[in-house]
Design a protein around this motif. Structure first.
Motif, PDB file in Angstrom:
ATOM      1  N   THR A   1       0.833  -1.207   0.000  1.00 21.56           N
ATOM      2  CA  THR A   1       0.000   0.000   0.000  1.00 21.56           C
ATOM      3  C   THR A   1       0.868   1.259   0.000  1.00 21.56           C
ATOM      4  N   LEU A   2       1.886   1.281   0.846  1.00 26.39           N
ATOM      5  CA  LEU A   2       2.796   2.426   0.886  1.00 26.39           C
ATOM      6  C   LEU A   2       3.478   2.631  -0.458  1.00 26.39           C
ATOM      7  N   ALA A   3       3.894   1.522  -1.072  1.00 22.11           N
ATOM      8  CA  ALA A   3       4.580   1.619  -2.361  1.00 22.11           C
ATOM      9  C   ALA A   3       3.658   2.209  -3.418  1.00 22.11           C
ATOM     10  N   ALA A   4       2.402   1.795  -3.421  1.00 25.82           N
ATOM     11  CA  ALA A   4       1.456   2.281  -4.417  1.00 25.82           C
ATOM     12  C   ALA A   4       1.053   3.729  -4.175  1.00 25.82           C
ATOM     13  N   GLN A   5       0.856   4.105  -2.909  1.00 22.64           N
ATOM     14  CA  GLN A   5       0.297   5.413  -2.609  1.00 22.64           C
ATOM     15  C   GLN A   5       1.341   6.505  -2.411  1.00 22.64           C
ATOM     16  N   ARG A   6       2.487   6.174  -1.825  1.00 19.45           N
ATOM     17  CA  ARG A   6       3.464   7.212  -1.493  1.00 19.45           C
ATOM     18  C   ARG A   6       4.738   7.142  -2.321  1.00 19.45           C
ATOM     19  N   LEU A   7       5.110   5.948  -2.758  1.00 17.17           N
ATOM     20  CA  LEU A   7       6.372   5.821  -3.485  1.00 17.17           C
ATOM     21  C   LEU A   7       6.176   5.859  -5.005  1.00 17.17           C
ATOM     22  N   ARG A   8       5.111   5.269  -5.493  1.00 18.77           N
ATOM     23  CA  ARG A   8       4.848   5.255  -6.925  1.00 18.77           C
ATOM     24  C   ARG A   8       4.767   6.661  -7.519  1.00 18.77           C
ATOM     25  N   PRO A   9       4.060   7.618  -6.884  1.00 20.49           N
ATOM     26  CA  PRO A   9       4.020   8.974  -7.444  1.00 20.49           C
ATOM     27  C   PRO A   9       5.398   9.623  -7.543  1.00 20.49           C
ATOM     28  N   LEU A  10       6.262   9.392  -6.551  1.00 17.53           N
ATOM     29  CA  LEU A  10       7.612   9.949  -6.597  1.00 17.53           C
ATOM     30  C   LEU A  10       8.445   9.271  -7.673  1.00 17.53           C
ATOM     31  N   ALA A  11       8.254   7.973  -7.826  1.00 12.81           N
ATOM     32  CA  ALA A  11       8.991   7.249  -8.867  1.00 12.81           C
ATOM     33  C   ALA A  11       8.609   7.758 -10.250  1.00 12.81           C
ATOM     34  N   ASP A  12       7.333   8.051 -10.442  1.00 11.55           N
ATOM     35  CA  ASP A  12       6.874   8.527 -11.751  1.00 11.55           C
ATOM     36  C   ASP A  12       7.468   9.880 -12.114  1.00 11.55           C
ATOM     37  N   LYS A  13       7.871  10.660 -11.113  1.00 11.72           N
ATOM     38  CA  LYS A  13       8.469  11.968 -11.367  1.00 11.72           C
ATOM     39  C   LYS A  13       9.978  11.881 -11.609  1.00 11.72           C
ATOM     40  N   GLY A  14      10.568  10.717 -11.406  1.00 17.70           N
ATOM     41  CA  GLY A  14      12.006  10.570 -11.561  1.00 17.70           C
ATOM     42  C   GLY A  14      12.421  10.538 -13.016  1.00 17.70           C
ATOM     43  N   GLU A  15      13.706  10.781 -13.221  1.00 18.10           N
ATOM     44  CA  GLU A  15      14.285  10.741 -14.564  1.00 18.10           C
ATOM     45  C   GLU A  15      14.993   9.405 -14.757  1.00 18.10           C
ATOM     46  N   PRO A  16      14.628   8.637 -15.781  1.00 20.67           N
ATOM     47  CA  PRO A  16      15.280   7.339 -15.997  1.00 20.67           C
ATOM     48  C   PRO A  16      16.804   7.483 -16.086  1.00 20.67           C
ATOM     49  N   GLY A  17      17.488   6.565 -15.420  1.00 20.70           N
ATOM     50  CA  GLY A  17      18.944   6.592 -15.440  1.00 20.70           C
ATOM     51  C   GLY A  17      19.582   7.548 -14.456  1.00 20.70           C
ATOM     52  N   ARG A  18      18.775   8.197 -13.626  1.00 22.72           N
ATOM     53  CA  ARG A  18      19.301   9.126 -12.632  1.00 22.72           C
ATOM     54  C   ARG A  18      18.831   8.712 -11.237  1.00 22.72           C
ATOM     55  N   VAL A  19      19.633   9.021 -10.231  1.00 23.65           N
ATOM     56  CA  VAL A  19      19.222   8.766  -8.852  1.00 23.65           C
ATOM     57  C   VAL A  19      18.032   9.655  -8.516  1.00 23.65           C
ATOM     58  N   ASN A  20      16.982   9.052  -8.005  1.00 24.30           N
ATOM     59  CA  ASN A  20      15.790   9.780  -7.598  1.00 24.30           C
ATOM     60  C   ASN A  20      15.906  10.056  -6.104  1.00 24.30           C
ATOM     61  N   ARG A  21      16.509  11.192  -5.768  1.00 25.57           N
ATOM     62  CA  ARG A  21      16.788  11.488  -4.360  1.00 25.57           C
ATOM     63  C   ARG A  21      15.516  11.721  -3.555  1.00 25.57           C
ATOM     64  N   ALA A  22      14.478  12.233  -4.189  1.00 21.38           N
ATOM     65  CA  ALA A  22      13.214  12.411  -3.467  1.00 21.38           C
ATOM     66  C   ALA A  22      12.627  11.056  -3.076  1.00 21.38           C
ATOM     67  N   LEU A  23      12.735  10.080  -3.958  1.00 19.02           N
ATOM     68  CA  LEU A  23      12.239   8.732  -3.661  1.00 19.02           C
ATOM     69  C   LEU A  23      13.059   8.095  -2.545  1.00 19.02           C
ATOM     70  N   VAL A  24      14.381   8.244  -2.604  1.00 18.63           N
ATOM     71  CA  VAL A  24      15.239   7.686  -1.561  1.00 18.63           C
ATOM     72  C   VAL A  24      14.945   8.346  -0.217  1.00 18.63           C
ATOM     73  N   ALA A  25      14.735   9.662  -0.227  1.00 21.14           N
ATOM     74  CA  ALA A  25      14.430  10.367   1.018  1.00 21.14           C
ATOM     75  C   ALA A  25      13.108   9.877   1.614  1.00 21.14           C
ATOM     76  N   GLU A  26      12.123   9.578   0.765  1.00 15.93           N
ATOM     77  CA  GLU A  26      10.846   9.073   1.270  1.00 15.93           C
ATOM     78  C   GLU A  26      11.014   7.679   1.857  1.00 15.93           C
ATOM     79  N   LEU A  27      11.838   6.848   1.224  1.00 12.10           N
ATOM     80  CA  LEU A  27      12.141   5.537   1.807  1.00 12.10           C
ATOM     81  C   LEU A  27      12.756   5.705   3.190  1.00 12.10           C
ATOM     82  N   GLY A  28      13.590   6.729   3.338  1.00  9.50           N
ATOM     83  CA  GLY A  28      14.182   6.999   4.643  1.00  9.50           C
ATOM     84  C   GLY A  28      13.157   7.471   5.651  1.00  9.50           C
ATOM     85  N   SER A  29      12.276   8.364   5.229  1.00  4.97           N
ATOM     86  CA  SER A  29      11.281   8.902   6.170  1.00  4.97           C
ATOM     87  C   SER A  29      10.291   7.831   6.611  1.00  4.97           C
ATOM     88  N   LEU A  30      10.062   6.827   5.783  1.00  3.81           N
ATOM     89  CA  LEU A  30       9.182   5.712   6.147  1.00  3.81           C
ATOM     90  C   LEU A  30       9.867   4.694   7.055  1.00  3.81           C
TER      91      LEU A  30
END
Length: 408
Positions: A19-48
């Motif tokens: 549920t967390l992956a679908a609701q909170r992480l998926r939207p951040l992943a969709d905003k990431g740039e392919p082939g680049r570190v998605n620091r916002a996604l990593v930060a959310e993994l940390g906050s969770l």
């Protein structure tokens, strides 16, 4: 608890992660740039709190995290796994200072880690790596080798810890020269666990693990344009300075650091694959139950029903193998190398089969950009190669089997 069942609390946790992956992480992943570190996604993994669990959980919990995240957001799963892979050597072998500096930042998602083992000529054959760690002149002058690195008999590394003997005017120092490639999170990682050859001609016994911050002079990198969407690149070392304070574990014992890390993470690569297979299977069940063809639902066609049954059978078998390997690791079993290799091999090959079959049953729509199966089809190929290709896993399994037979 056995390897063949999960407690209700574990099942509930897996559902919560999906549920967390679908609701909170998926939207951040969709905003990431392919082939680049998605620091916002990593930060959310940390906050969770999920990154912090990398250092407090056993192998089974790691597998449950990776499978659950992969089911709903493969990018989040991969980001978590890469943080664990790069930072686990620091957690397991780092000094108090190394751990204090880097692990809190990895856990909160503000520092990106990388595991730098592979090279142009040493991928699955990790013992053949050629990145050189050449002794540097000690402070105050003296010969290049100085007293910091003791001489060893040909073909042998020095006794454990001997290469770390401090020179009178400072700790042992080296210069790293060479290239690493196919490194996840390169070149954007904030630090790397780097494996370099400190004793020429010593094979696996002449490798040392170093913790190398990204701002060291002489360290540069470049990204690759890969099929998989997560960042992969190369690191170039031009006389990069390191000292005994950067060593992880003991000098010339770095191969143990690498293999210990891989033995932990290989079953969880299998868990990643199982998560993708389950997502593909569930999508196929929904599609074949609702799709009309030839005067009936697809699910009513025997060929389709048998295909779906085979997909489910293989997925569940792979999951059980992954759980068994993870449980063996947590129990300290001597069979960990064999079990880990079996789990990774079976699960990654299974996921390739299941995703491919799902694409076939969905038809052309599954090949459209943005479709779940189009995404999984691109993602599922790489795990059969990284952290030891399928052929390497078969080699490990066979060697372990024959070694056990000879020991009887």
């Amino acid at each position: 608890m056995t390897a063949f069942s999960l407690e209700p609390a574990q099942l509930a946790w897996c559902a919560e992660l999906r549920t967390l992956a679908a609701q909170r992480l998926r939207p951040l992943a969709d905003k990431g740039e392919p082939g680049r570190v998605n620091r916002a996604l990593v930060a959310e993994l940390g906050s969770l709190g999920l990154l912090g669990r990398l250092f407090t959980s056993g192998a089974l919990d790691l597998c449950l995290m990776r499978e659950s995240l992969a089911y709903a957001c493969t990018e989040a799963e991969t980001a978590l796994a890469l943080q664990g892979l790069g930072a686990h050597p620091v957690h397991a072998h780092g000094t108090r200072e190394q751990r204090a500096r880097w692990l809190p930042r990895v856990a909160d998602g503000t520092a990106i880690a990388a595991f730098a083992l592979s090279e142009p000529g040493a991928g699955s054959d990790a013992a053949a790596l050629e990145l050189r760690a050449e002794p540097d002149a000690p402070r105050g002058g003296g010969s290049p080798a100085g007293p910091a690195v003791a001489a060893a008999p040909p073909g042998e590394g020095p006794p454990a810890g001997q290469a770390l003997s401090a020179a009178p005017d400072g700790p042992a120092r080296w210069r790293l020269t060479g290239e690493k490639c196919w490194i996840s999170n390169a070149p954007e990682a904030d630090f790397c666990t780097v494996f370099a050859r400190t004793t020429p001609g010593a094979g696996a016994r002449g490798i040392t693990a170093f913790l190398v911050p990204a701002d060291r002079p002489g360290l540069t990198g470049r990204g690759f344009d890969m099929l998989s969407p997560h960042p992969i690149g190369a690191l170039d070392f031009d006389a990069v300075p390191v000292t005994a304070e950067d060593v992880l574990g003991e000098a010339d014992r770095g191969f143990r650091v690498a293999m210990g890390t891989l033995n932990l993470f290989r079953p969880s690569v299998g868990a990643f694959a199982v998560g993708m297979a389950q997502a593909a299977l569930d999508a196929t069940l929904a599609h074949t139950a609702g799709r009309d063809a030839f005067g009936a639902k697809l699910k009513d066609l025997q060929a389709v029903a048998h295909q779906v049954a085979e997909m489910a059978l293989r997925t569940e078998a792979a999951r059980l193998m992954v759980h068994a390997a993870a449980s063996a690791h947590d129990a300290g079993s001597p069979d960990v190398p064999r079990c880990s290799a079996m789990a990774k091999l079976l699960a990654t090959e299974t996921a390739q089969y299941v995703v491919d079959a799902a694409v076939q049953l969905h038809g052309a729509r599954a090949l459209q950009r943005g479709h779940l199966l189009e995404h999984l089809y691109r993602e599922v190929r790489a795990p059969r190669v990284y952290e030891g290709a399928s052929e390497v896993q078969r080699d490990i399994i066979a060697k372990e089997l024959y070694a056990r037979q000879e020991a009887r």
